[in-house]
Design a protein around this motif. Structure first.
Motif, mmCIF file in Angstrom:
data_model
loop_
_atom_site.group_PDB
_atom_site.id
_atom_site.type_symbol
_atom_site.label_atom_id
_atom_site.label_comp_id
_atom_site.label_asym_id
_atom_site.label_seq_id
_atom_site.Cartn_x
_atom_site.Cartn_y
_atom_site.Cartn_z
ATOM 1 N N LYS A 94 0.843 -1.304 0.057
ATOM 2 C CA LYS A 94 -0.116 -0.014 0.122
ATOM 3 C C LYS A 94 0.820 1.460 -0.074
ATOM 4 O O LYS A 94 1.929 1.165 0.526
ATOM 5 N N GLN A 163 -2.653 -0.265 9.760
ATOM 6 C CA GLN A 163 -4.101 -0.521 9.936
ATOM 7 C C GLN A 163 -4.955 -0.801 8.818
ATOM 8 O O GLN A 163 -5.838 -1.730 9.084
ATOM 9 N N ARG A 164 -4.725 -0.075 7.971
ATOM 10 C CA ARG A 164 -5.419 -0.627 6.721
ATOM 11 C C ARG A 164 -5.114 -1.565 5.978
ATOM 12 O O ARG A 164 -6.281 -2.258 5.719
ATOM 13 N N TRP A 165 -4.079 -1.943 6.257
ATOM 14 C CA TRP A 165 -3.864 -3.328 5.438
ATOM 15 C C TRP A 165 -4.380 -4.293 6.465
ATOM 16 O O TRP A 165 -4.827 -5.551 5.824
ATOM 17 N N LYS A 166 -4.571 -4.201 7.690
ATOM 18 C CA LYS A 166 -4.946 -5.290 8.674
ATOM 19 C C LYS A 166 -6.301 -5.113 8.473
ATOM 20 O O LYS A 166 -7.053 -6.703 8.445
ATOM 21 N N ARG A 167 -7.200 -4.099 8.139
ATOM 22 C CA ARG A 167 -8.725 -4.454 7.854
ATOM 23 C C ARG A 167 -8.830 -5.263 6.579
ATOM 24 O O ARG A 167 -9.708 -5.835 6.377
ATOM 25 N N ASP A 168 -7.911 -4.880 5.526
ATOM 26 C CA ASP A 168 -7.983 -5.785 4.372
ATOM 27 C C ASP A 168 -7.713 -7.196 4.524
ATOM 28 O O ASP A 168 -8.115 -8.119 3.634
ATOM 29 N N ASN A 169 -6.997 -7.391 5.333
ATOM 30 C CA ASN A 169 -6.468 -8.902 5.486
ATOM 31 C C ASN A 169 -6.608 -9.259 7.081
ATOM 32 O O ASN A 169 -5.570 -9.687 7.746
ATOM 33 N N THR A 172 -4.685 -12.784 8.093
ATOM 34 C CA THR A 172 -3.507 -12.915 7.698
ATOM 35 C C THR A 172 -2.435 -12.422 8.751
ATOM 36 O O THR A 172 -2.621 -11.421 9.363
#
Ligand code: HAS
Length: 566
Positions: A94, A163-169, A172
């Motif tokens: 991202k 945090q945005r990555w975690k919302r999308d994954n 994982t």
């Protein structure tokens, strides 16, 4: 939860971020030329080849300050931030917050220039530890604060992206490299709070003349509260490269995902509550607390022992995949001089050096043994086998990697490049052997010995220390040649025409074992553990100091045993 499978090894990077990372590699590399030259002059002074207080207009302690501050503080901090940007962009896939990255760069570069001026004009010859009562110009301290704040800005700007990555994954695991970079900057954040207190409340007012004296034991304890986690702030980015890249470069896979996570998280907890092991000889601290810090220090070595096993197993797997056989025969199959996997040599050579740096660290940690080697030449021998070994080789190798991948340029002088880490290793081993020997024989560190102990005309001359300083000078010269070759390769690569479009193309290790251990999935419990241990380890020593009512000390310059007049 499973690890993120990174489906790509090439990630396109926004032009702004590319410029930022490249500047963060290029700028400290130019300063590093001064830092390396100053280091070379040190071995010439100590061995008595230079018998003077200054040379090339640089005074002995001024040169030693430039050497330590540039190599160990400026170069490492810039690399950690540049590498952090690269890993976050690469592994999370991202875009980063570019405005924050620019702000971070401006603060760090501005702070560095501000601190560099007093060092270059001889107004901040206080060494990289800037212990009072040595006093520097206020610009030196303010510049350091800006450098640190700039690195904090980068760190905090990665959190919303993650945090945005975690919302999308949501299902994982945090990518291993991301966990390593967060661990690096959590350790750094913890470390820099006490040194910020030291600089802002003790040193800047004293340096500006607002206060006449400084509390030396308090300043030193705050410094080492910072100073030991600092060394793991250096080591952790190198460990990120070891865990995420080395197995791939060796042709294999990472033996255990758990081992990597455990190592990063353990270092968050144990890198800070151990600073008193630098102060075993400090009379202002009681032996009970020194002993407790010694105990925690033994625990901080655990993840490095885990790392030694994990990386050896990962390399063995790679070597056997490449046809290696036998109990030891597989070592022959590693790509030591492979021009395309040149980064392997930088990382492997660092590991070899670290075996000795690690063992001598454990000697230092052993309270009673430290009383033999403290403040002797042994200490620079130890830290050249740690920060100037695995850390420095990983960082100069990493700088070259980022330079080539982000500019799309091929490495210049490939056949020279593959030998550089081994030449550096040869130099470090000769240099450090000399200094270890000298240290055990009582030779002091941070001393212009050319004027005294290595000068036959001096009544202080020590013929029995000669051998140590000859080895130091030979090793230092080999290191200097290795770095000249490195600068040639780096700047020649920069000057080349590009052969592809720039992007982030990094080696990514697959896993042999992807263990699902909940205890190492989240940073939070380890962070809480770190705070609890810090309170346990430091409350009583600070209370002891407060009860001690030490008299303040006026400022001194390293050139004079008399307090400085304002
Ligand atoms: Fe240290 C002083 C204790 C690690 C840096 N240290 C310093 C100073 C610096 C420094 C800069 O307890 C001087 C500060 C000053 O100016 O005064 N240190 C330790 C201990 C460790 C340690 C217990 N130090 C480091 C690292 C550093 C660093 C890492 C920089 C990055 N150190 C001390 C103490 C002092 C000290 C005291 C104060 C002394 C005094 O009196 O002032 C441990 O973390 C070390 C654990 C490491 C290992 C090694 C594991 C080996 C590996 C390699 C495996 C190799 C393979 C390849 C697989 C247990 C991972 C095999 C290949 C083949 C060919 C065989």
């Amino acid at each position: 939860m499973k690890s993120a499978t990174i489906p790509y090894t090439r990630v396109e990077v926004e032009p702004g971020l590319r410029q930022i990372i490249l500047f963060e590699i290029f700028f400290p590399m130019v300063l590093l030329i001064i830092g390396i030259l100053a280091g070379f002059l040190q071995v010439l002074y100590r061995s008595g080849i230079i018998r003077a207080q200054s040379i090339l207009g640089i005074e002995y302690y001024q040169g030693l300050t430039l050497h330590g501050a540039i190599n160990a503080v400026v170069f490492t901090t810039f690399f950690a931030v540049a590498f952090g940007h690269a890993i976050m962009r690469f592994e999370l896939g991202k875009p980063l917050l570019i405005g924050a990255a620019w702000l971070s760069l401006i603060l760090m570069a501005g702070g560095t220039l501000m601190a560099a001026v007093p060092m270059l004009i001889g107004k901040a010859s206080v060494l990289y530890t800037f212990y009072p009562p040595l006093r520097a110009h206020p610009a030196f301290y303010i510049g350091l604060v800006l450098l640190v704040v700039g690195s904090w800005v980068a760190f905090f700007s990665w959190i919303p992206v993650f945090q945005r990555w975690k919302r999308d994954n949501p299902d994982t695991k945090m990518p291993l490299g991301v966990m390593g970079i967060f661990a690096t900057f959590i350790v750094w954040f913890i470390a820099t709070i006490p040194v910020a207190i030291e600089i802002i409340f003790l040193l800047i007012p004293w340096s500006l003349g607002w206060t006449q004296t400084v509390n030396v034991p308090l300043a030193r304890m705050l410094f080492w509260f910072f100073g030991h986690p600092l060394v793991y702030f250096w080591l952790l980015p190198a460990y990120v490269m070891y865990y995420t890249m080395l197995p791939k470069l060796a042709g294999g896979k990472l033996y255990s995902d758990f081992a990597g996570r455990f190592t990063f998280l353990w270092l968050i907890v144990f890198s800070a509550p151990i600073g008193l092991h630098h102060q075993y000889m400090e009379p202002a601290i009681s032996s009970t607390w020194k002993f407790i810090h010694a105990f925690f220090t033994m625990l901080v070595a655990v993840p490095s022992l885990v790392t030694a096993f994990t990386l050896a197993a990962s390399m063995e797997y790679g070597a056997r995949e490449r046809g290696g056989t036998g109990l030891f025969g597989w070592w022959k199959k590693l790509p030591y001089l492979d021009r395309d996997r040149w980064l392997f040599g930088y990382l492997f050579a660092g590991l070899f050096i670290f075996i000795f740096g690690g063992i001598t660290g454990i000697v230092n940690a052993s309270y009673n043994l430290d009383s033999v080697v403290h403040n002797t030449a042994w200490i620079p021998a130890h830290f050249h086998q740690t920060v100037a070994g695995p850390v420095f080789l990983a960082f100069i190798g990493g700088s070259l990697l980022l330079l080539t991948t982000l500019t799309g340029k091929e490495i210049a002088f490939k056949s020279v490049n593959v030998w550089i880490p081994y030449l550096w290793t040869l130099g470090i081993m000769i240099f450090s052997s000399g200094l270890f020997y000298g240290g055990v024989a009582g030779q002091p560190r941070r001393t212009n010995m050319g004027l005294t102990y290595t000068n036959p005309a001096s009544p202080l001359y020590r013929a029995d220390w000669r051998i140590s300083e000859i080895a130091g000078a030979i090793g230092g010269t080999v290191m200097f040649i290795a770095m000249l070759l490195y600068f040639i390769v780096f700047f020649a690569t920069l000057a080349k025409a590009k052969s592809a479009d720039g992007a982030l193309e990094l080696p990514v290790s697959e896993l042999i074992q992807d263990e699902d251990v909940a205890a190492v999935q989240s940073l939070r419990p380890w962070l809480i553990g770190a705070i609890i241990l810090l309170v346990v380890a430091y409350t009583a020593p600070f209370v002891e100091l407060a009860r001690g009512r030490y008299e303040g000390t006026p400022g001194y310059s390293p050139a004079s045993p008399v307090a400085q007049q304002r």
